[in-house]
Design an enzyme around this catalytic site. Structure first.
Site, PDB file in Angstrom:
ATOM      1  N   GLU A   1      46.157  33.300  41.895  1.00 17.75           N
ATOM      2  CA  GLU A   1      47.058  32.317  42.466  1.00 17.75           C
ATOM      3  C   GLU A   1      48.394  33.034  42.611  1.00 17.75           C
ATOM      4  O   GLU A   1      48.881  33.598  41.634  1.00 17.75           O
ATOM      5  CB  GLU A   1      47.181  31.151  41.467  1.00 17.75           C
ATOM      6  CG  GLU A   1      47.470  29.845  42.114  1.00 17.75           C
ATOM      7  CD  GLU A   1      47.600  28.731  41.082  1.00 17.75           C
ATOM      8  OE1 GLU A   1      46.910  28.767  40.048  1.00 17.75           O
ATOM      9  OE2 GLU A   1      48.415  27.840  41.339  1.00 17.75           O
TER      10      GLU A   1
ATOM     11  N   ARG B   1      38.253  36.493  28.115  1.00 14.10           N
ATOM     12  CA  ARG B   1      39.475  37.087  28.630  1.00 14.10           C
ATOM     13  C   ARG B   1      39.983  38.160  27.676  1.00 14.10           C
ATOM     14  O   ARG B   1      39.606  38.215  26.519  1.00 14.10           O
ATOM     15  CB  ARG B   1      40.525  36.021  28.869  1.00 14.10           C
ATOM     16  CG  ARG B   1      40.961  35.256  27.637  1.00 14.10           C
ATOM     17  CD  ARG B   1      41.658  33.949  27.982  1.00 14.10           C
ATOM     18  NE  ARG B   1      42.855  34.150  28.763  1.00 14.10           N
ATOM     19  CZ  ARG B   1      43.033  33.689  30.010  1.00 14.10           C
ATOM     20  NH1 ARG B   1      42.097  33.000  30.602  1.00 14.10           N
ATOM     21  NH2 ARG B   1      44.157  33.913  30.651  1.00 14.10           N
TER      22      ARG B   1
ATOM     23  N   LYS C   1      51.400  33.096  30.946  1.00 14.37           N
ATOM     24  CA  LYS C   1      52.369  33.076  32.039  1.00 14.37           C
ATOM     25  C   LYS C   1      53.675  32.397  31.598  1.00 14.37           C
ATOM     26  O   LYS C   1      54.763  32.855  31.897  1.00 14.37           O
ATOM     27  CB  LYS C   1      51.749  32.340  33.226  1.00 14.37           C
ATOM     28  CG  LYS C   1      52.192  32.849  34.565  1.00 14.37           C
ATOM     29  CD  LYS C   1      51.332  32.276  35.687  1.00 14.37           C
ATOM     30  CE  LYS C   1      50.262  33.241  36.177  1.00 14.37           C
ATOM     31  NZ  LYS C   1      49.415  32.699  37.230  1.00 14.37           N
TER      32      LYS C   1
HETATM   33  P1  ATP Z   1      47.206  30.361  35.606  1.00 16.77           P
HETATM   34  O1  ATP Z   1      47.445  29.799  34.276  1.00 16.77           O
HETATM   35  O2  ATP Z   1      48.383  30.259  36.515  1.00 16.77           O
HETATM   36  O3  ATP Z   1      45.917  29.964  36.248  1.00 16.77           O
HETATM   37  P2  ATP Z   1      45.961  32.927  35.335  1.00 16.77           P
HETATM   38  O4  ATP Z   1      46.392  34.015  34.420  1.00 16.77           O
HETATM   39  O5  ATP Z   1      44.620  32.336  35.180  1.00 16.77           O
HETATM   40  O6  ATP Z   1      47.114  31.898  35.279  1.00 16.77           O
HETATM   41  P3  ATP Z   1      45.208  33.467  38.046  1.00 16.77           P
HETATM   42  O7  ATP Z   1      46.034  33.956  39.150  1.00 16.77           O
HETATM   43  O8  ATP Z   1      44.525  32.179  38.191  1.00 16.77           O
HETATM   44  O9  ATP Z   1      46.154  33.468  36.786  1.00 16.77           O
HETATM   45  O10 ATP Z   1      44.165  34.588  37.605  1.00 16.77           O
HETATM   46  C1  ATP Z   1      43.417  35.357  38.509  1.00 16.77           C
HETATM   47  C2  ATP Z   1      42.178  35.877  37.839  1.00 16.77           C
HETATM   48  O11 ATP Z   1      42.489  36.650  36.697  1.00 16.77           O
HETATM   49  C3  ATP Z   1      41.271  34.759  37.369  1.00 16.77           C
HETATM   50  O12 ATP Z   1      39.968  35.024  37.828  1.00 16.77           O
HETATM   51  C4  ATP Z   1      41.368  34.810  35.872  1.00 16.77           C
HETATM   52  O13 ATP Z   1      40.175  34.416  35.284  1.00 16.77           O
HETATM   53  C5  ATP Z   1      41.690  36.274  35.598  1.00 16.77           C
HETATM   54  N1  ATP Z   1      42.416  36.429  34.345  1.00 16.77           N
HETATM   55  C6  ATP Z   1      43.589  35.840  34.013  1.00 16.77           C
HETATM   56  N2  ATP Z   1      43.946  36.168  32.749  1.00 16.77           N
HETATM   57  C7  ATP Z   1      42.980  36.999  32.266  1.00 16.77           C
HETATM   58  C8  ATP Z   1      42.759  37.687  31.007  1.00 16.77           C
HETATM   59  N3  ATP Z   1      43.617  37.578  29.994  1.00 16.77           N
HETATM   60  N4  ATP Z   1      41.652  38.451  30.888  1.00 16.77           N
HETATM   61  C9  ATP Z   1      40.796  38.568  31.919  1.00 16.77           C
HETATM   62  N5  ATP Z   1      40.930  37.953  33.102  1.00 16.77           N
HETATM   63  C10 ATP Z   1      42.007  37.169  33.291  1.00 16.77           C
HETATM   64 MG    MG Z   2      44.013  30.632  36.700  1.00 19.58          MG
END
Ligand code: ATP
Ligand code: MG
Length: 590
Positions: free
Chosen positions: A60, A295, A305
Site C-alpha cells: 500500500e 512475518r 508503521k
Molecule cells: P499496513 O499496516 O499499512 O498494512 P504493512 O506493513 O502490512 O502495513 P503493506 O504495504 O500492506 O504494509 O505490506 C506489503 C506487503 O509486505 C504485504 O504483503 C505484507 O504482508 C508484507 N509485510 C509487511 N510487513 C512484513 C513483515 N514484518 N515481514 C514480512 N512481510 C511483511
Molecule cells: Mg498491510
C-alpha cells in the site's frame, strides 16, 4: 568468527515445496494470459501463460518499506525467478485517503535497489489496483444479481452490535432480504453519489452465524466521497481491502498469493469470493491460492508503521532515510547491501512459526557480503600523533597496501609515509596491561605496510593526556623488502600520514534501541532509544578516501565497513557512515 557465505545452509522454505508440488502436478499449466490483467474472457482468448507461476508484492503506498517488506519482496521475486515465473509489483492503492506519489516512487526505488525486477521477457508487470475499479464494481453487481450481496442500511453501531462475538452468532440485518432489483438500484445510486458517507454499505451475503467472523456478511463496498490520487473524483464508492485483494490477484493471474499470517482468517472469504466470481464466468481457473507465512520480527528494532512514523515525526531520528531506521532507504544510506538482505532472507527461511530473529544475524549477513565486496582502506578514528624522531623531516615515501586481501587481482595502492603519523590512541599505553603488544616505552611494533618502530616515550599536556607518542624506526624493516622479517614483533598498527591525511566527518552508527524488545516491560519504546546510536567524530583517513563517491563503501581496516554518505558528501569531501563493525561485539548499553 564471521561466517563465510557457504557455512550457513539455507533455511527451509515451505512455500517453495508448495510451488514445486503444484508445478509437478501441472496445476497451472493450462492458464492463459492476455498479456495484461483481465477477466476470464480476455485470458481465454489469449495464448498459454508463458510464466510458470505468478507471484506479487502488493504494498500500500502509504509509507516507506522496511526490513519486513524486504523479506516479502525477496520471497516473491525469488520464487518467480527460481521457477520460471514472474513477480508483479502491484500498488494496492484502493484506499483513497492515505496514498501518495512520494511513497510510490520510494517503493519503486527500494524494490530496484534490492535487485528485483518486474520487467521480464517483454512484460512490464507494474500495476495499480485502482485501475481495476471498473471491474470490481461490475463484479459487485454480479454478486448482487446472483444473490450473493446486498445493500445494508444499518448504522455502523447497529452493524457492530449485530455482528455477534466469537461465542455468539450474529443477527441478520433487517435489510438482508432486499430484492435484487432494490439492491441493484441502491448500489447504482451509491455509485452515482446520491448518498453521504456511511449511509449504506454493500455486504456479501454469506452466513451471520459463521464461526469465522470474517464470513458474517463482510462489507465489500463503502461510500467515501474522497479524491483518489489516480482516479480523481471518478468514484465515491471504494472496495474494501478484503474484497479488492483477491480480485486483483485473480485478474493478474497470480498463482501463489503470499501474505503474512494475520490474513489466515481471511482465507475462507478470499476463496468464497473468487469461487462466486469464477462460477459466474468472470475469473479464470485455477484460482489463486493464498498462502500465509510468519512475518519478520527482529530484536532491537521496531517495524510497526505507527512507531516508525512517530520516530520520524517527533524527530528522534533525522528522517525516513536515517541510517538507524529499519527502513530500506535508511539501510541503503547506512551502507547495508542488497546482497546482505538476500543472504539474510535465505538464512532465516520461510515458515509459519512466529519467531524473533536476533539483529546480529542480519549484521553477520551484511559483514559476510561486505567482506567479499569491499576494498580495504585505512582510517584512524581516534587519532593521536606518532612522531618518528629518527625519520627525516619534510620527506615522505610510499608504502603499498593491498586493496583486498582475498582478491590480489585488485592490486595495491600507494599510501604516503612520513615522520608524523596518526595512530589510534588505544594503540599506545604508557603503562601496558598484561598481554598488550602494541606501543609502550621500550616495545617494538610494526606500522602495517611500513616499518617496525620502537617506542621511546610520549609527550603529555598539563592534564596528563598524551599529545604525542615518540618512536624510532628500523630502516631495514620495510614491508615488502628482504629485511621485513628480520625483526619479529607482535603488534601491527595502522596509521595515516599527518601531512597527507584527509580529515573527515565520520558517523559511528549503532543500534537505535538499547533493548532487545523496545517498549516491553511497561516502558514506552522511546525510553529504550540508545543515546549513543549516533556518534559523530572527526577522523584521519588515508588520502585516497577523499575521492570516494557517494554510496561507495570500504572496509576501514580493524574498524568495520563504512560508506560515503549519499546525502551529505560533497565532491572531494565525502562524509562516512559506519554500516557495521568488523566483529559482533555488541553488548547492551546503559
Ligand atoms: P499496513 O499496516 O499499512 O498494512 P504493512 O506493513 O502490512 O502495513 P503493506 O504495504 O500492506 O504494509 O505490506 C506489503 C506487503 O509486505 C504485504 O504483503 C505484507 O504482508 C508484507 N509485510 C509487511 N510487513 C512484513 C513483515 N514484518 N515481514 C514480512 N512481510 C511483511
Ligand atoms: Mg498491510
Amino acid at each position: 568468527m564471521s561466517h563465510s557465505n557457504n557455512s550457513v545452509p539455507p533455511a527451509a522454505n515451505f512455500i517453495k515445496n508448495i510451488v514445486e508440488a503444484d508445478l509437478a502436478a501441472g496445476k497451472h499449466a493450462a492458464r492463459r494470459w492476455a498479456g495484461h490483467p483481465g477477466t476470464a474472457a480476455e485470458h481465454a482468448a489469449a495464448p498459454l501463460d508463458p510464466a510458470k507461476i505468478r507471484t506479487r508484492f502488493p504494498p500500500e503506498p502509504n509509507g516507506y518499506l522496511h526490513f519486513g517488506h524486504a523479506k516479502s519482496i525477496l520471497l516473491n521475486f525469488g520464487l518467480a525467478e527460481q521457477f520460471g515465473g514472474r513477480c508483479h509489483l502491484r500498488f494496492d492503492d484502493t484506499n483513497p485517503e492515505k496514498e501518495e506519489q512520494e511513497y510510490v516512487d520510494a517503493i519503486i526505488d527500494a524494490v530496484h535497489w534490492l535487485g528485483c525486477s518486474w520487467e521480464k521477457d517483454g512484460e512490464t508487470n507494474l500495476y495499480y489496483a485502482s485501475n481495476y475499479f471498473d471491474w470490481m464494481a461490475q463484479f459487485a453487481e454480479t454478486l448482487i444479481r446472483n444473490g450473493h450481496a446486498y445493500v445494508d442500511s444499518q448504522s455502523a453501531e447497529e452493524m457492530r452490535a449485530n455482528r455477534g462475538t466469537l461465542s455468539e452468532p450474529g443477527k441478520d440485518s433487517p435489510f438482508r432480504s432486499r430484492s435484487t432489483e432494490e439492491n441493484l438500484d441502491l448500489f447504482a445510486r451509491m455509485k452515482a453519489g446520491e448518498f453521504p458517507d456511511g449511509t449504506h454499505i454493500l455486504r456479501a451475503r454469506i452466513d451471520m452465524a459463521a464461526p469465522n467472523i470474517n464470513l458474517r456478511d463482510p462489507a465489500i463496498y463503502r461510500i467515501r466521497h474522497a479524491t483518489h490520487h489516480n482516479t480523481g473524483d471518478k468514484w465515491c464508492i471504494y472496495p474494501m481491502y478484503t474484497f479488492a485483494h483477491p480480485i486483483e490477484d485473480a485478474l493478474e493471474n497470480i498463482t501463489h498469493s503470499i501474505c503474512t499470517l494475520e490474513f489466515e482468517d481471511q482465507r475462507p472469504f478470499y476463496d468464497w469470493l473468487l469461487e462466486r466470481l469464477a462460477e459466474a464466468g468472470l475469473l479464470q481457473r485455477p484460482l489463486p491460492q493464498q498462502i500465509e507465512f510468519s512475518r519478520l520480527n527482529l530484536t532491537y528494532v521496531v517495524l510497526s508503521k505507527r512507531k516508525l512514523i512517530q520516530l520520524v515525526e517527533e524527530k528522534h531520528v533525522e528522517g525516513w532515510d536515517d541510517p538507524r531506521l529499519p527502513t530500506l532507504v535508511g539501510a541503503r544510506r547506512r551502507g547495508y547491501t542488497a546482497a546482505g538482505f538476500r543472504l539474510f532472507a535465505e538464512r532465516i527461511g520461510v515458515s509459519k512459526n512466529d519467531s524473533l530473529i536476533d539483529y546480529s544475524e542480519l549484521e553477520n549477513c551484511m559483514r559476510d557480503t561486505m567482506n567479499e565486496s569491499d576494498q580495504r582502506r585505512i582510517a584512524v578514528l581516534d587519532p593521536v600523533k606518532l612522531i618518528i624522531t629518527n625519520y627525516p623531516e619534510s620527506t615522505s615515501e610510499e608504502c603499498f597496501a593491498p586493496n583486498h586481501p582475498l582478491k590480489p587481482e585488485l592490486g595495491k595502492r600507494a599510501v604516503p609515509f612520513s615522520r608524523e603519523l596518526w595512530i589510534e590512541r588505544e594503540d599506545f599505553m604508557e603503562a601496558p596491561s598484561k598481554g598488550y603488544h602494541r606501543l609502550y616505552p621500550g616495545n617494538m611494533a610494526r606500522l602495517r605496510y611500513g616499518y617496525v618502530v620502537k617506542c621511546t616515550g610520549c609527550e603529555k599536556d598539563a592534564d596528563g593526556r598524551v599529545t604525542a607518542v615518540l618512536c624510532e624506526y628500523l630502516p631495514e624493516t620495510k614491508s615488502g623488502t628482504p629485511g621485513a622479517d628480520s625483526v619479529k614483533v607482535k603488534g601491527n598498527l595502522h596509521w595515516v600520514s599527518v601531512a597527507h591525511a584527509y580529515t573527515a566527518e565520520v558517523r559511528l552508527y549503532d543500534r537505535l534501541f538499547k533493548a532487545a524488545a523496545p517498549g516491553t516491560g511497561g516502558r514506552d519504546f522511546l525510553e529504550d532509544i540508545n543515546p549513543e546510536s549516533k556518534i559523530v567524530i572527526t577522523a584521519q583517513l588515508e588520502p585516497a578516501l577523499k575521492d570516494a563517491q557517494p554510496e561507495e563503501r570500504f572496509q576501514f581496516e580493524r574498524h568495520g565497513y563504512f560508506v560515503a554518505d549519499q546525502v551529505d558528501s560533497k565532491p572531494g569531501a565525502p562524509v562516512f557512515n559506519r554500516a557495521v563493525t568488523l566483529k559482533d561485539s555488541w553488548t547492551p548499553k546503559g
